[in-house]
Design a protein around this motif. Structure first.
Motif, PDB file in Angstrom:
ATOM      1  N   LYS A 365       0.927  -1.179  -0.047  1.00  0.00           N
ATOM      2  CA  LYS A 365      -0.081   0.009   0.089  1.00  0.00           C
ATOM      3  C   LYS A 365       0.877   1.170  -0.081  1.00  0.00           C
ATOM      4  O   LYS A 365       2.068   1.198   0.592  1.00  0.00           O
ATOM      5  N   ASP A 366       0.374   2.285  -0.555  1.00  0.00           N
ATOM      6  CA  ASP A 366       1.141   3.561  -0.740  1.00  0.00           C
ATOM      7  C   ASP A 366       0.799   4.306   0.631  1.00  0.00           C
ATOM      8  O   ASP A 366      -0.226   4.882   0.765  1.00  0.00           O
ATOM      9  N   THR A 367       1.660   4.015   1.556  1.00  0.00           N
ATOM     10  CA  THR A 367       1.398   4.694   2.864  1.00  0.00           C
ATOM     11  C   THR A 367       2.109   5.995   3.038  1.00  0.00           C
ATOM     12  O   THR A 367       1.576   7.063   4.069  1.00  0.00           O
ATOM     13  N   ASP A 368       3.115   6.500   2.219  1.00  0.00           N
ATOM     14  CA  ASP A 368       3.756   7.676   2.498  1.00  0.00           C
ATOM     15  C   ASP A 368       3.141   8.721   1.325  1.00  0.00           C
ATOM     16  O   ASP A 368       3.748   9.757   1.314  1.00  0.00           O
ATOM     17  N   GLY A 369       2.490   8.361   0.529  1.00  0.00           N
ATOM     18  CA  GLY A 369       1.774   9.241  -0.406  1.00  0.00           C
ATOM     19  C   GLY A 369       2.588   9.605  -1.599  1.00  0.00           C
ATOM     20  O   GLY A 369       2.362  10.617  -2.188  1.00  0.00           O
ATOM     21  N   GLU A 374       4.249   0.494  -0.731  1.00  0.00           N
ATOM     22  CA  GLU A 374       5.293   0.030   0.099  1.00  0.00           C
ATOM     23  C   GLU A 374       4.652  -1.343   0.918  1.00  0.00           C
ATOM     24  O   GLU A 374       3.452  -1.592   1.152  1.00  0.00           O
ATOM     25  N   LYS A 375       5.798  -2.196   1.162  1.00  0.00           N
ATOM     26  CA  LYS A 375       5.338  -3.361   1.941  1.00  0.00           C
ATOM     27  C   LYS A 375       5.059  -3.280   3.295  1.00  0.00           C
ATOM     28  O   LYS A 375       6.029  -2.640   4.027  1.00  0.00           O
ATOM     29  N   ASN A 376       3.925  -3.286   3.886  1.00  0.00           N
ATOM     30  CA  ASN A 376       3.538  -3.473   5.396  1.00  0.00           C
ATOM     31  C   ASN A 376       3.785  -2.144   6.020  1.00  0.00           C
ATOM     32  O   ASN A 376       4.444  -1.975   7.213  1.00  0.00           O
ATOM     33  N   GLY A 377       3.936  -1.272   5.185  1.00  0.00           N
ATOM     34  CA  GLY A 377       3.915   0.301   5.735  1.00  0.00           C
ATOM     35  C   GLY A 377       5.292   0.755   5.860  1.00  0.00           C
ATOM     36  O   GLY A 377       5.557   1.766   6.167  1.00  0.00           O
ATOM     37  N   ARG A 378       6.325  -0.040   5.427  1.00  0.00           N
ATOM     38  CA  ARG A 378       7.922   0.232   5.761  1.00  0.00           C
ATOM     39  C   ARG A 378       8.387   1.254   4.598  1.00  0.00           C
ATOM     40  O   ARG A 378       8.274   0.784   3.162  1.00  0.00           O
ATOM     41  N   ARG A 379       8.713   2.248   4.865  1.00  0.00           N
ATOM     42  CA  ARG A 379       9.072   3.313   3.904  1.00  0.00           C
ATOM     43  C   ARG A 379      10.456   2.737   3.387  1.00  0.00           C
ATOM     44  O   ARG A 379      11.281   2.049   3.737  1.00  0.00           O
ATOM     45  N   TYR A 380      10.544   3.196   1.938  1.00  0.00           N
ATOM     46  CA  TYR A 380      11.497   2.754   0.893  1.00  0.00           C
ATOM     47  C   TYR A 380      11.603   1.271   0.615  1.00  0.00           C
ATOM     48  O   TYR A 380      12.432   0.814  -0.137  1.00  0.00           O
ATOM     49  N   ALA A 410       1.433   3.219 -12.805  1.00  0.00           N
ATOM     50  CA  ALA A 410       0.275   4.083 -12.414  1.00  0.00           C
ATOM     51  C   ALA A 410      -0.329   3.390 -11.238  1.00  0.00           C
ATOM     52  O   ALA A 410      -0.961   4.124 -10.523  1.00  0.00           O
ATOM     53  N   VAL A 411      -0.172   2.001 -10.851  1.00  0.00           N
ATOM     54  CA  VAL A 411      -0.563   1.610  -9.369  1.00  0.00           C
ATOM     55  C   VAL A 411       0.407   1.533  -8.633  1.00  0.00           C
ATOM     56  O   VAL A 411       0.206   0.864  -7.515  1.00  0.00           O
ATOM     57  N   GLY A 412       1.607   2.147  -8.678  1.00  0.00           N
ATOM     58  CA  GLY A 412       2.508   2.082  -7.595  1.00  0.00           C
ATOM     59  C   GLY A 412       3.659   1.244  -7.838  1.00  0.00           C
ATOM     60  O   GLY A 412       4.468   0.885  -6.815  1.00  0.00           O
ATOM     61  N   ILE A 413       4.066   0.674  -9.026  1.00  0.00           N
ATOM     62  CA  ILE A 413       5.284  -0.272  -9.022  1.00  0.00           C
ATOM     63  C   ILE A 413       6.260   0.034  -9.923  1.00  0.00           C
ATOM     64  O   ILE A 413       5.833   0.757 -11.103  1.00  0.00           O
ATOM     65  N   HIS A 414       7.446   0.182  -9.388  1.00  0.00           N
ATOM     66  CA  HIS A 414       8.530   0.617 -10.393  1.00  0.00           C
ATOM     67  C   HIS A 414       8.682  -0.627 -11.331  1.00  0.00           C
ATOM     68  O   HIS A 414       9.123  -1.481 -10.845  1.00  0.00           O
ATOM     69  N   ALA A 415       8.659  -0.233 -12.473  1.00  0.00           N
ATOM     70  CA  ALA A 415       8.854  -1.273 -13.617  1.00  0.00           C
ATOM     71  C   ALA A 415       9.931  -0.832 -14.559  1.00  0.00           C
ATOM     72  O   ALA A 415       9.841   0.198 -15.139  1.00  0.00           O
ATOM     73  N   GLU A 416      11.015  -1.375 -14.604  1.00  0.00           N
ATOM     74  CA  GLU A 416      12.089  -1.399 -15.574  1.00  0.00           C
ATOM     75  C   GLU A 416      11.985  -2.274 -16.723  1.00  0.00           C
ATOM     76  O   GLU A 416      12.105  -3.533 -16.635  1.00  0.00           O
TER      77      GLU A 416
END
Length: 546
Positions: A365-369, A374-380, A410-416
């Motif tokens: 979930k995007d917890t830091d906006g 982020e996984k389980n609210g852990r930043r970075y 667009a849904v919050g995943i870094h895709a390379e």
């Protein structure tokens, strides 16, 4: 006669004619019949124009690739060559557009109690074009031995993968022993039957099909009607093939008036469509574009994450903007026009909200906006995926990969997106090596699926194309159950179970099936229900309007 009298007579005649033509005025007591139509009658001008009757004759000009070995139908290496040989040679069975096995050189068949041994009765009216002799079980046995000799590099290598043995019986029938039981095993018998070399006379090679080669050199091959064909003769009298170095050259030759029909996967072929001049017919193929997951990635092993990714992809947008509508969305690796396809398997329509909900259930979930999950609210601790795609002269798949990467962002995943060089048929190419070594998180791949709908190579633990390392014994058993079903009803039931389990477990994402096209002159009629790979299966119904 005076001029005034002549004028009066002419005027009277014109008035009478007007009454007859338009039914004006009161009905006169005369012997002229009343031609006024009844209220329920349909005016003649509104009647539909009847379809023209098919006519015999004419020449159809097509492309044939360079260096084609026209005397050996087992040397197929391109779509054009497959079409060429399909007019000359026939198989024990044919496969219709829906994937159902139909009688061809085998008039009928039966199977023993094991479900593995099939007895095929050959059609007595089928004769070789050069000698006029009947097709024999020895011819079929010889052809199978040739296929085995060619090994894995031959187009028909799948036959030896499915068939254990073929032998001629004492009564002249063909006994086929399959490696596995099941009605779908019949699909392996669609290979061209060759005449034993000891009996052959034609320098060009002879089959049993509707056309025979009457001339061939390095630049051109001429086919004319086989008068001894066992079915009703085709309308088109002559088919000419001209050597062309590429599909682009074939299209240019059509535009220049040198060819009458071109088979192409070009996405821009629609621009040539012109009413009354050029028709473009899109046809289904067996090429499925899929997204493979690397199951060495712990997050992708979570089915909720895989399902979320499936909902995050807007396939409709990709089909429209990348493939120019020459693809058909599908959620399972069974073509949507197959007799085994189940509509209930279509579940992954684009839904961003549902995708985010599934990601959240999986702990993302995007917890830091910042717009990334982020996984389980852990930043970075953000989700980053490498998307592998092949780089070639045709950049379509690479363009699609970039579109998919944008949709994942667009849904919050870094895709390379990672590109790697690839040459068709080269297992040592960089792209194939990265697949084999699992150097990807997601890989965009094109699979040319078999007509028997066998997906075991893609999901079985030891499957040759299971590049992601997926393992699910239950799903593999369902795939095998479908392949070994003894009758159509059991096969349909097993196929439904397989497809519904597939979209639930989602071992990989089936995006869409590619469409190919037939571009042809509008004077060619009867081209309607064609399909790859046997694009010219219905040529006997085509005709050229004078």
């Amino acid at each position: 006669m005076k001029k005034s009298l002549v004028n009066r007579i002419i005027a009277a005649l014109l008035a009478a004619a007007m009454l007859l033509l338009f039914g004006c005025g009161k009905k006169q007591k005369t012997n002229v019949p009343d031609v006024t139509p009844s209220p329920s009658a349909t005016p003649a001008l509104l009647a539909p124009t009847p379809e023209p009757s098919p006519v015999y004759g004419g020449t159809l000009r097509l492309a044939m690739p360079e260096n084609a070995e026209i005397s050996d139908p087992l040397s197929v290496s391109s779509k054009e060559m497959l079409c060429f040989f399909s007019l000359i040679y026939e198989s024990l069975i044919s496969i219709d557009a829906a994937g159902v096995a139909k009688p061809c050189l085998a008039e009928n068949w039966s199977v023993d109690e094991t479900g593995k041994v099939w007895t095929m009765k050959l059609r007595s009216s089928a004769r070789w074009q050069d000698t006029g002799a009947s097709v024999t079980a020895a011819d079929v046995e010889y052809t199978f031995s040739r296929i085995k000799q060619l090994g894995k590099n031959g187009y028909y290598s799948y036959v030896a993968d499915k068939v254990e043995a073929i032998r001629a019986t004492e009564d002249g029938s063909v006994e086929v022993t399959m490696k596995e039981a099941g009605i779908l095993s019949l699909c392996a018998l669609d290979f061209p039957i060759l005449e034993e070399p000891a009996a052959a006379l034609s320098q060009y090679g002879a089959g049993t099909g509707q056309y025979k080669i009457t001339f061939a050199n390095d630049e051109k091959a001429v086919l004319e009607i086989n008068p001894n064909w066992w079915k009703e003769e085709p309308y088109i009298e002559r088919v000419e093939f001209y050597q062309r170095s590429s599909n682009d050259v074939s299209i240019a030759s059509y535009v220049a008036g040198q060819l009458d029909m071109v088979f192409t996967s070009s996405l821009s072929v629609g621009r040539h469509r012109e009413e009354g001049v050029t028709n473009v017919l899109d046809i289904m193929t067996q090429t499925a574009e899929v997204m493979l997951f690397n199951y060495g990635n712990t997050e992708l092993s979570n089915v909720l994450v895989r399902q979320a990714i499936a909902y995050a992809i807007n396939r409709g947008s990709i089909i429209t903007n990348v493939y120019m509508n020459r693809a058909r969305a599908c959620d399972v690796p069974i073509a949507p026009d197959s007799w085994l396809y189940n509509n209930r398997s279509k579940v992954y329509d684009y839904n961003k909200e549902l995708a985010l909900s599934l990601f959240e259930q999986a702990g993302w979930k995007d917890t830091d906006g910042d717009g990334y999950l982020e996984k389980n609210g852990r930043r970075y601790n953000e989700l980053t995926l490498k998307l592998l795609v092949n780089k070639s002269n045709d950049s379509t798949r690479e363009t699609a990969a970039n579109a998919i990467a944008g949709q994942l962002e667009a849904v919050g995943i870094h895709a390379e997106v990672v590109t790697a060089g690839y040459t068709l048929g080269d297992s040592s190419s960089e792209y194939m090596q990265k697949l084999e070594n699992k150097e990807f998180d997601i890989a965009l791949v094109g699979f040319n699926l078999s007509r028997d709908c066998d997906i075991l190579p893609y999901i079985a633990n030891n499957g040759a194309r299971n590049y992601g390392g997926y393992r699910n014994d239950f799903l593999a058993e369902l795939a095998k159950k479908m392949l070994t079903a003894r009758d159509e009803a059991a096969c349909r039931e097993a196929a439904e179970q397989l497809q519904l389990s597939f979209v639930e477990q989602l071992p990989f994402i089936t995006l869409y099936f590619r469409l190919s096209s037939i571009m042809y002159h509008a004077s060619i009629k009867g081209v309607a229900e064609e399909r790859e790979p046997d694009i010219m299966a219905n040529i006997a119904s085509w005709y050229i309007e004078s």
